[in-house]
Design a protein around this motif. Structure first.
Motif, PDB file in Angstrom:
ATOM      1  N   LEU A 345      31.861  35.624  40.016  1.00  0.00           N
ATOM      2  CA  LEU A 345      33.068  35.049  39.516  1.00  0.00           C
ATOM      3  C   LEU A 345      34.236  35.583  40.360  1.00  0.00           C
ATOM      4  O   LEU A 345      34.234  36.675  40.595  1.00  0.00           O
ATOM      5  N   GLY A 346      34.947  34.484  40.755  1.00  0.00           N
ATOM      6  CA  GLY A 346      36.165  34.720  41.546  1.00  0.00           C
ATOM      7  C   GLY A 346      35.822  34.547  43.037  1.00  0.00           C
ATOM      8  O   GLY A 346      36.801  34.848  44.067  1.00  0.00           O
ATOM      9  N   ASP A 347      34.445  34.484  43.416  1.00  0.00           N
ATOM     10  CA  ASP A 347      34.117  34.420  44.819  1.00  0.00           C
ATOM     11  C   ASP A 347      33.995  32.876  45.372  1.00  0.00           C
ATOM     12  O   ASP A 347      33.008  32.368  45.643  1.00  0.00           O
ATOM     13  N   GLU A 348      35.229  32.523  45.768  1.00  0.00           N
ATOM     14  CA  GLU A 348      35.269  31.202  46.396  1.00  0.00           C
ATOM     15  C   GLU A 348      34.688  30.827  47.546  1.00  0.00           C
ATOM     16  O   GLU A 348      34.173  29.913  47.816  1.00  0.00           O
ATOM     17  N   VAL A 349      34.405  31.931  48.259  1.00  0.00           N
ATOM     18  CA  VAL A 349      33.600  31.692  49.778  1.00  0.00           C
ATOM     19  C   VAL A 349      32.115  31.551  49.500  1.00  0.00           C
ATOM     20  O   VAL A 349      31.347  30.528  49.746  1.00  0.00           O
ATOM     21  N   LYS A 354      36.831  28.721  40.765  1.00  0.00           N
ATOM     22  CA  LYS A 354      37.365  28.743  39.513  1.00  0.00           C
ATOM     23  C   LYS A 354      36.902  27.650  38.677  1.00  0.00           C
ATOM     24  O   LYS A 354      36.803  27.560  37.476  1.00  0.00           O
ATOM     25  N   SER A 355      36.590  26.427  39.581  1.00  0.00           N
ATOM     26  CA  SER A 355      36.381  25.428  38.606  1.00  0.00           C
ATOM     27  C   SER A 355      34.881  25.478  37.876  1.00  0.00           C
ATOM     28  O   SER A 355      34.837  25.047  36.820  1.00  0.00           O
ATOM     29  N   MET A 356      34.210  26.167  38.741  1.00  0.00           N
ATOM     30  CA  MET A 356      32.749  26.156  38.256  1.00  0.00           C
ATOM     31  C   MET A 356      32.628  27.115  37.219  1.00  0.00           C
ATOM     32  O   MET A 356      32.057  27.102  36.079  1.00  0.00           O
ATOM     33  N   ALA A 357      33.671  28.403  37.179  1.00  0.00           N
ATOM     34  CA  ALA A 357      33.670  29.292  36.276  1.00  0.00           C
ATOM     35  C   ALA A 357      34.309  28.354  34.837  1.00  0.00           C
ATOM     36  O   ALA A 357      33.782  29.061  33.657  1.00  0.00           O
ATOM     37  N   LEU A 358      35.189  27.952  34.942  1.00  0.00           N
ATOM     38  CA  LEU A 358      35.825  27.305  33.912  1.00  0.00           C
ATOM     39  C   LEU A 358      34.819  26.233  33.243  1.00  0.00           C
ATOM     40  O   LEU A 358      34.898  26.233  31.928  1.00  0.00           O
TER      41      LEU A 358
END
Length: 434
Positions: A345-349, A354-358
């Protein structure tokens, strides 16, 4: 090849030294299944480890130390710096490399200044260990969260967003800058050599020792690293002997390292072992990738991680996961988590956007908490990963020591919300079904 095998149940630790007692109440409230193990501390003061030690390991410069030996029978290729390091005691590999680059090493009478030069059986190697290089960073008065300290080493709880050592783009404000000030070491300029690796042991292999001869000076005492966004425990050596001894433990993979993370989704199975090589991502130079079957072709290096789901959160939208490392590759946990389909969670790289988590969480949390979930996720600016346990053999006493430190408030806050909201959602569903 991917190997995810069922493992016997394992917990965070049986006996931990946990001097961070002031944070345990916060830790306990958000991580009850983990905190009772952390509280099972030996209770020994973090300042008494060497107080009764009858013998001290002397600090030795080793400058001028000479090695004149013939290479015995070797299997396969062996690098010059690796071979010399195996023949001298108490000298760091980085210093051996510095000696090579300074022209202080010859093979069969010819000076060799390439650290990756391969030696073979029968080669005559002559080496003179160089003087210690000056430290290449400015001391800065930076507040450090020191979990343990004695005259040989210190264990630090690194906050998220702090870089471990100076590098292009981060010349100041690093952990090394703070350590130089804390240990009252001299102030000089730092090397501006680029360094790609971010989360490996500095003693492990050529990827971590490929920069200039001054690279070790940029990282005084740093034996291993954590990503900028990763919080948690690091051990720092105060002298070369301790550094060499700790580096050897990392090389042999006898250091105990335990991490906790939040994942997007829940790993399946709930515990297992991931054995997939890790190498540089061909499409993104700053990113690593798990590359099955590439080890024999030299594109990646062996990497193995064990994981266990501690708790499923938000109805399966996320999970609190424990990781134990068998190897120490760059971004190992992040790359392996992505490979099994549950990026942190929070690992954009690595895909934990964030979109996937939401998209995973919004349907699984109660309506009353959706706004707060959106706010917390939008503020999350780092991978949810914390190095919670560090254990090793003390280079001075030979005693096995273990340290733990609770995750920081940003991680605890989101775990608490996901746990509570998931339960509320479950209650509403059950009520509706009636």
């Amino acid at each position: 090849m991917l190997s995810i095998s069922q493992l016997p149940s394992f917990s965070l630790n049986k006996s931990l030294r946990s001097p961070c007692s002031s944070s345990l109440s916060l830790f306990s409230s958000f991580f009850p299944r983990v905190s009772r193990l952390v509280r099972a501390s030996s209770g020994i003061s973090n300042l008494t480890l060497c107080s009764s030690t009858p013998e001290r390991i002397p600090r030795v410069n080793n400058a001028g130390l000479k090695l004149d030996e013939t290479v015995d029978a070797v299997k396969g290729k062996i690098r010059l710096d690796s071979w010399i390091s195996s023949r001298v005691n108490g000298v760091s590999r980085a210093r051996v490399q510095s000696s090579i680059r300074l022209g202080l090493v010859s093979v069969n009478g010819q000076i060799v200044d390439k650290v990756s030069h391969n030696v073979k059986s029968g080669d005559e190697v002559n080496c003179t260990i160089s003087e210690l290089q000056p430290l290449k960073a400015e001391p800065e008065d930076i507040q450090l969260d020191i979990v343990y300290e004695d005259e040989h080493l210190l264990v630090v709880n690194k906050p998220a967003h702090m870089v471990v050592h100076p590098a292009p783009g981060n010349p100041t404000g690093t952990l090394v800058n703070g350590i130089l000030h804390h240990c009252a070491l001299p102030s000089v300029a730092y090397s501006n050599q680029e360094d790609d690796s971010d989360e490996e042991t500095l003693s492990d292999d050529e990827e971590m020792t490929s920069s200039s001869s001054l690279a070790a000076s940029v990282r005084p005492g740093i034996v291993h690293r954590l990503d900028k966004g990763t919080s948690g425990l690091l051990v720092v050596a105060k002298d070369e002997y301790s550094h060499a001894q700790l580096a050897e433990q990392f090389k042999l993979h006898t250091i105990e390292r335990v991490y906790v993370s939040l994942t997007t989704g829940v790993p399946s199975p709930s515990q297992g072992r991931i054995d997939v090589p890790i190498g540089r991502d061909s499409n993104n130079r700053i990113r690593m990738a798990a590359i099955p079957g590439s080890l024999c072709r030299g594109k990646a290096r062996h990497a193995a991680s064990r994981y266990k789901v501690i708790e499923t959160l938000a109805g399966g939208g996320s999970a609190l996961v424990e990781w134990r490392l068998e190897t120490g590759r760059t971004h190992q946990i992040r790359a392996h988590a992505k490979y099994i389909g549950v990026p942190l969670l929070g690992d954009e790289v690595y895909g934990g956007t964030k979109s996937m988590a939401l998209s995973l969480l919004q349907k699984r949390v109660s309506r009353s908490d959706q706004e707060q979930i959106i706010e917390l996720i939008s503020r999350m600016d780092r991978p949810c990963l914390h190095a919670i346990v560090l254990g090793f053999k003390h280079p001075c006493t030979g005693e096995t020591v273990k340290f733990s430190c609770p995750p920081p408030s940003d991680l605890a806050e989101i775990v608490g919300l996901l746990r509570r909201s998931g339960r509320e959602k479950e209650k509403v569903t059950q009520f509706t079904a009636l």
